[in-house]
Write a protein that holds these residues in place. Sequence first.
Motif, PDB file in Angstrom:
ATOM      1  N   ASP A  12     -20.070 120.225 146.268  1.00 50.71           N
ATOM      2  CA  ASP A  12     -19.241 119.021 146.423  1.00 50.71           C
ATOM      3  C   ASP A  12     -19.120 118.236 145.125  1.00 50.71           C
ATOM      4  O   ASP A  12     -18.070 117.647 144.842  1.00 50.71           O
ATOM      5  CB  ASP A  12     -19.818 118.110 147.510  1.00 50.71           C
ATOM      6  N   ALA A  13     -20.185 118.200 144.336  1.00 52.08           N
ATOM      7  CA  ALA A  13     -20.153 117.457 143.077  1.00 52.08           C
ATOM      8  C   ALA A  13     -19.152 118.085 142.107  1.00 52.08           C
ATOM      9  O   ALA A  13     -18.448 117.385 141.378  1.00 52.08           O
ATOM     10  CB  ALA A  13     -21.540 117.399 142.448  1.00 52.08           C
ATOM     11  N   LEU A  14     -19.084 119.423 142.087  1.00 52.69           N
ATOM     12  CA  LEU A  14     -18.100 120.092 141.239  1.00 52.69           C
ATOM     13  C   LEU A  14     -16.687 119.747 141.695  1.00 52.69           C
ATOM     14  O   LEU A  14     -15.807 119.487 140.866  1.00 52.69           O
ATOM     15  CB  LEU A  14     -18.298 121.609 141.268  1.00 52.69           C
ATOM     16  N   HIS A  15     -16.453 119.715 142.996  1.00 56.28           N
ATOM     17  CA  HIS A  15     -15.126 119.349 143.505  1.00 56.28           C
ATOM     18  C   HIS A  15     -14.729 117.962 143.007  1.00 56.28           C
ATOM     19  O   HIS A  15     -13.591 117.734 142.581  1.00 56.28           O
ATOM     20  CB  HIS A  15     -15.120 119.361 145.035  1.00 56.28           C
ATOM     21  N   ARG A  16     -15.688 117.033 143.064  1.00 55.80           N
ATOM     22  CA  ARG A  16     -15.401 115.659 142.628  1.00 55.80           C
ATOM     23  C   ARG A  16     -15.080 115.613 141.137  1.00 55.80           C
ATOM     24  O   ARG A  16     -14.155 114.922 140.704  1.00 55.80           O
ATOM     25  CB  ARG A  16     -16.597 114.752 142.950  1.00 55.80           C
ATOM     26  N   ILE A  17     -15.831 116.343 140.335  1.00 54.35           N
ATOM     27  CA  ILE A  17     -15.587 116.383 138.896  1.00 54.35           C
ATOM     28  C   ILE A  17     -14.222 116.990 138.605  1.00 54.35           C
ATOM     29  O   ILE A  17     -13.460 116.476 137.782  1.00 54.35           O
ATOM     30  CB  ILE A  17     -16.697 117.185 138.191  1.00 54.35           C
ATOM     31  N   TYR A  18     -13.908 118.081 139.276  1.00 49.82           N
ATOM     32  CA  TYR A  18     -12.611 118.729 139.118  1.00 49.82           C
ATOM     33  C   TYR A  18     -11.459 117.762 139.412  1.00 49.82           C
ATOM     34  O   TYR A  18     -10.489 117.664 138.663  1.00 49.82           O
ATOM     35  CB  TYR A  18     -12.512 119.923 140.072  1.00 49.82           C
ATOM     36  N   ILE A  19     -11.561 117.088 140.545  1.00 50.01           N
ATOM     37  CA  ILE A  19     -10.459 116.216 140.980  1.00 50.01           C
ATOM     38  C   ILE A  19     -10.323 115.018 140.052  1.00 50.01           C
ATOM     39  O   ILE A  19      -9.200 114.637 139.670  1.00 50.01           O
ATOM     40  CB  ILE A  19     -10.679 115.786 142.444  1.00 50.01           C
ATOM     41  N   ASP A  20     -11.432 114.413 139.649  1.00 48.87           N
ATOM     42  CA  ASP A  20     -11.374 113.298 138.699  1.00 48.87           C
ATOM     43  C   ASP A  20     -10.747 113.748 137.380  1.00 48.87           C
ATOM     44  O   ASP A  20      -9.921 113.049 136.790  1.00 48.87           O
ATOM     45  CB  ASP A  20     -12.776 112.737 138.444  1.00 48.87           C
TER      46      ASP A  20
END
Length: 366
Positions: A174-182
């Motif tokens: 989930d943390a990677l998803h957040r970094i990607y989207i930001d």
Amino acid sequence: MVDGVVKRKRYAVVVTTYGEVDKLTIRNLWPSSRRILLVVTRQIVKVPTALIYFIADYRSTKHYINWKLNRYRSKLIAINRAQTKTLEAALDRYGSGFLAKADVRVFDAYYFVPPYLDDMLSELRRDYDGIVVVPMIPVESAFSCGVACQMVMDVCGEGSFALVKVMSRLWSDDALHRIYIDYLFAQLSQKIRSLKGGGKIGLVLVIHGTLVRDRHGNTPKVFTGLEETIAFFEVMKQKIMADPRNIFTDVRQGCINHSNGGEWTAETIEKALEDYREDGYEGVVMFPYGFFADNSETEYDAKKQLDKAGFPVAQYVRCINDDPDFGRWLGEKVLAELQWLDNLQHAMETPGECIEPKLKKFSYIE
């Protein structure tokens, strides 16, 4: 323990990826092409040994002429080395707890160009108590991260689980998803943003495609990562579309496929761009979320397709590369793997202790 002194353990971290030639010459391209055929292509197509040399010559010459005419030079090695330095800095800065009891060194290595991962594993296993291999591709398959696993087994044997840990399932974090989207929304150009409300904007999420059926129409015998590829896209699309910053009318998968071995994933870059064109989209953004570093397949092949598509407004968003937030996240993941390996070794060395290691929980570094 020596004379009552506990010996500090030494761990190696190896950041690895395919690798592409840094200096464009046929002499450099040929061994790389040959290793690709030996390591990857022969998993899905039986290639006679004599034919490998011919195909390697052909592919090397083709790439040389194509890249030379278009003045393309791969940045993959430079990016991977920068990622290695970023990871090294993150471990130094945030890993004080683990580094207080063990020494850690970070290396870079590659499947298809020197320094080769299998050669490095052979050297490191003699001098280090444990090795964490970090494949810089989020979705694993026999054609990507699986190459690292195969090299580990070839070099260290199948019983190497207490010596070498290959990181996996990075795509599901989930943390990677957040970094990607930001990162994605921060990179959008003003031209793309200005279309909001005045025209449809599409997003193509680029990833390496995978084999769906072999040449006989059967399910491939090798692990293809098809389910993981589909799941990664679905979760990313859902989170992007639900984000309050979203400006995209639709998000579509864009797979980069090979031509041999059977039927590959149907959701190609060509199909995504053609569908957007037929549906009258004014703007298209392309983001290679299936790669942690730009390479010839992303910033050259995929981007060239976007440029040729002729949309009124188009933007290629580079891979996450050495983004600082990505580097901190990767540092957290590697620290957790180092702790896992250390706990496992301690459990195996301690009589009567449960062999299931107790994992130390690391929170995301803000």
